[in-house]
Enzyme design. Structure first.
Site, PDB file in Angstrom:
ATOM      1  N   CYS A  30       0.846  -1.190   0.000  1.00  0.00           N
ATOM      2  CA  CYS A  30       0.000   0.000   0.000  1.00  0.00           C
ATOM      3  C   CYS A  30       0.892   1.254   0.000  1.00  0.00           C
ATOM      4  CB  CYS A  30      -0.952   0.001   1.196  1.00  0.00           C
ATOM      5  SG  CYS A  30      -2.199   1.275   1.181  1.00  0.00           S
ATOM      6  N   HIS A  31       0.344   2.391  -0.115  1.00  0.00           N
ATOM      7  CA  HIS A  31       1.041   3.684  -0.058  1.00  0.00           C
ATOM      8  C   HIS A  31       2.409   3.656  -0.726  1.00  0.00           C
ATOM      9  CE1 HIS A  31      -2.286   4.660   2.181  1.00  0.00           C
ATOM     10  NE2 HIS A  31      -1.788   5.005   3.323  1.00  0.00           N
TER      11      HIS A  31
END
Length: 359
Positions: free
Chosen positions: A358-359
């Site tokens: 993620c991110h």
């Protein structure tokens, strides 16, 4: 005879086919002909498909059963790679030599179970592509089709949310809907990136063994995200997306089917895990401070994990790869720590793999 294209050209074509939900065996016929040509044979005209499974070749006859063969209902030939005598042999079996039990896919395409009961091939030859590699190439083809379909799903859902008006304004202006579309876009971007990377590595590495790890990673990624992409797109479009007249289901139903074709995310993920274990890899938890690290499940506290090493005491030279955490709280703290940023930069400078959750 073909047009002289490369493997990368074929994969680019399959992405476009996926983007248009082409309901014909383009990928299957192309892959079958590719395997035939690699074994010195001449591709035939008309629809073909690949039957990849546990088959045996004895006395020049093929035996075994393969389930969920794509487009088995319309294929004129079935192409497979069979291990015999320690060597890989390509076999091309005509339709009238096999029994096909029709089991249409959820997308309505003519899948089926194919039984080879001492079937005589119309062509067989030694193949430089083994059965495992044939499965990798088939999985790669599916990842590219899934990338194209996922891209179309994102465009369709986004355009609908811009046009659909509720409470006097487009629903795309509501924060909750914006969040859904942003999440959908992230899954689609990861799907496309992993598929394109695998296609590039396979093309550069060669037909026989190029990009094996990238293909496994891409099929794991795309299959894992397929159901999320389908779910969010249908949720954003509400009842309209479930109607037969709307185009969305042509893509989401294929994503659900393609997710399982030629190995699901569990199948390929297990292969990656076994390769990791065989290579002797072992994870080490590095943090900015010593002691336990608090993990989070979104905004809820999760488990605690003991830190193995502190970032100031190690360098990229000590490791083969880096995996950065996901979520919000922990990554935000890492971004503000100069030592952590420098540590991450070392991996990029050394051209070592960096993965991000993620991110």
């Amino acid at each position: 005879e073909g047009v002289g294209g490369t493997l990368a050209d074929l994969m680019a074509l399959l992405r476009v086919a996926g983007e248009h939900a082409v309901p014909v065996p383009v990928a299957e016929t192309a892959l079958a002909n590719l395997l035939v040509a690699a074994a010195g044979g001449k591709p035939a005209s008309g629809p073909s498909t690949v039957a990849l499974g546990e088959l045996s070749l004895q006395g020049g006859r093929v035996s075994g059963k393969v389930a969920r063969v794509p487009f088995a209902g319309v294929a004129g030939r079935f192409v497979s790679i069979v291990a015999a005598g320690g060597k890989s042999t390509l076999v091309v079996v005509p339709r009238d030599a096999v029994a096909v039990e029709d089991t249409p896919s959820h997308a309505g395409e003519p899948y089926g179970t194919v039984t080879f009961d001492g079937a005589t091939p119309e062509y067989s030859a030694a193949s430089s592509v083994n059965a495992e590699r044939a499965l990798e190439l088939a999985a790669l083809a599916r990842t590219m089709q899934m990338a194209g379909a996922a891209d179309k799903v994102l465009v369709t859902a986004t355009e609908y949310c811009k046009q659909r008006v509720q409470f006097g304004r487009p629903i795309s202006t509501f924060q909750a809907v914006q969040h859904m579309l942003a999440e959908l876009a992230s899954y689609v971007a990861a799907t496309i990136a992993s598929a394109e990377s695998a296609a590039r590595d396979a093309d550069e590495g060669g037909l026989e063994n190029g990009g094996s790890f990238s293909i496994a990673a891409a099929k794991t990624q795309t299959s894992d995200f397929a159901h999320r992409i389908a779910a969010i797109s249908h949720q954003s479009m509400g009842a309209m997306g479930f109607t037969h007249e709307h185009i969305l289901h042509h893509y989401t139903r294929r994503l659900w089917v393609w997710r399982r074709d030629f190995g699901s995310e569990s199948f390929w993920g297990e292969k990656i895990g076994r390769a990791f274990a065989k290579a002797g890899g072992w994870p080490v938890l590095v943090s900015t401070t010593a002691g336990p690290v608090q993990a989070f499940n979104h905004l809820d506290r999760g488990d605690e994990f003991d830190v193995d090493l502190v970032v100031g005491d190690v360098s990229a030279d000590d490791f083969d790869a880096l995996v950065l955490p996901g979520g919000v709280a922990n990554p935000d703290q890492l971004r503000t720590d100069e030592r952590a940023v420098a540590f991450v930069r070392e991996f990029f400078d050394a051209a070592k793999p960096v993965a991000v959750i993620c991110h």
